[in-house]
Design a protein around this motif. Structure first.
Motif, short mmCIF file in Angstrom:
data_model
loop_
_atom_site.label_atom_id
_atom_site.label_comp_id
_atom_site.label_asym_id
_atom_site.label_seq_id
_atom_site.Cartn_x
_atom_site.Cartn_y
_atom_site.Cartn_z
N ASP A 96 56.55 26.25 69.19
CA ASP A 96 57.26 27.31 69.91
C ASP A 96 56.38 28.02 70.92
O ASP A 96 56.77 29.04 71.49
CB ASP A 96 57.86 28.32 68.93
N GLY A 97 55.17 27.50 71.16
CA GLY A 97 54.25 28.19 72.07
C GLY A 97 54.16 27.57 73.45
O GLY A 97 53.28 27.95 74.24
N ILE A 98 55.03 26.60 73.77
CA ILE A 98 54.99 25.95 75.08
C ILE A 98 56.00 26.64 75.99
O ILE A 98 57.17 26.74 75.66
CB ILE A 98 55.31 24.45 74.96
N ALA A 99 55.50 27.11 77.12
CA ALA A 99 56.37 27.86 78.04
C ALA A 99 57.55 27.02 78.48
O ALA A 99 57.41 25.84 78.82
CB ALA A 99 55.56 28.31 79.25
N GLN A 100 58.73 27.63 78.46
CA GLN A 100 59.94 26.95 78.89
C GLN A 100 59.94 26.79 80.41
O GLN A 100 59.65 27.73 81.14
CB GLN A 100 61.17 27.75 78.45
N ARG A 101 60.25 25.60 80.87
CA ARG A 101 60.34 25.39 82.31
C ARG A 101 61.47 26.25 82.89
O ARG A 101 62.51 26.45 82.26
CB ARG A 101 60.62 23.93 82.63
N HIS A 114 54.91 17.33 77.65
CA HIS A 114 55.32 18.38 78.57
C HIS A 114 54.54 18.31 79.87
O HIS A 114 55.05 18.63 80.94
CB HIS A 114 55.12 19.74 77.89
N LYS A 122 52.60 19.02 73.91
CA LYS A 122 51.88 19.46 75.11
C LYS A 122 51.60 18.28 76.04
O LYS A 122 51.70 18.41 77.27
CB LYS A 122 50.59 20.17 74.73
N ASN A 164 62.81 20.90 76.71
CA ASN A 164 61.61 21.33 77.43
C ASN A 164 60.67 20.15 77.65
O ASN A 164 59.46 20.29 77.61
CB ASN A 164 60.90 22.46 76.66
#
Length: 207
Positions: free
Chosen positions: A27-32, A165, A162, A14
């Motif tokens: 685990d709180g970062i939205a998956q692309r 990302h 973050k 990710n």
């Protein structure tokens, strides 16, 4: 990429440097997700092409990238070098793996995220091929290494992840997996480990 190159045994990346196996991985970062309409919007009808440099072990990965980006209207010219050439030259100014428009580098497993972050994306890092520098990441990387509790490390890991990302100095599409065979009737506790090596710290023999 996972299915084509790694036979489905890897883990989806990710665009940050915390593999799922690292305890501090956020685990709180939205998956692309695939978004062809967004790609078309960002390209604005303009052609985009670039050269991707790599060495033979990354050939399947390079061909997959080329095919995927062609579907999105992006032309990738492949530049395969020998491994000696790819990693050769002056490491300070012209080695292809650190000084090319875009390249594929297969990193070996590391026991801790810092062994990726410090050389690869920290400002002035010895293997910082993108020449990326962000003071917020540098400060969080220092704080991550200085952290004394899992909670402190997790907080800094989230900041680092973050930032990466959002800025994307490196694209992490997938983390390669490893398959190991063992006799489950004789041994228990064999665990996967971020370093890609066998972790015997919790292995017991069944008696």
């Amino acid at each position: 990429m996972n299915a084509t190159v790694y036979d489905g045994i890897g883990a989806l990346g990710n665009d940050h440097l915390f593999a799922p196996l690292f305890p501090a991985a956020p685990d709180g970062i939205a998956q692309r997700a695939k978004d062809p309409a967004k790609v078309a919007e960002l390209l604005g009808g303009q052609p985009l092409k670039f050269t991707l440099t790599y060495d033979p072990p990354s050939k399947d990965y390079a061909l997959t990238v080329q095919n995927q980006l062609k579907q999105a209207g992006i032309q990738v010219e492949l530049d395969q070098r020998t491994s000696a050439d790819f990693y050769g030259g002056d490491q300070e100014k012209d080695t292809p793996w650190l000084f090319s428009a875009a390249n594929l580098v297969g990193w070996a497993g590391r026991a801790t995220p810092s062994q990726f972050i410090i050389p690869m994306v920290k400002g002035g890092g010895v293997w910082n091929g993108s020449k990326y520098a962000n003071p917020a990441l540098d400060a969080a990387a220092d704080a991550y290494d200085a952290a004394q509790t899992p909670g402190e490390r997790a907080a800094q890991a989230e900041i680092i992840a973050k930032v990466l990302h959002e800025d994307i100095p490196v694209i992490v599409a997938v983390w390669s997996g490893t398959v190991r065979a063992y006799n489950g009737r004789k041994f228990t506790g064999i665990q996967a480990h971020p370093s890609s090596y066998v972790d015997f710290s919790s292995v017991s023999q069944v008696v």
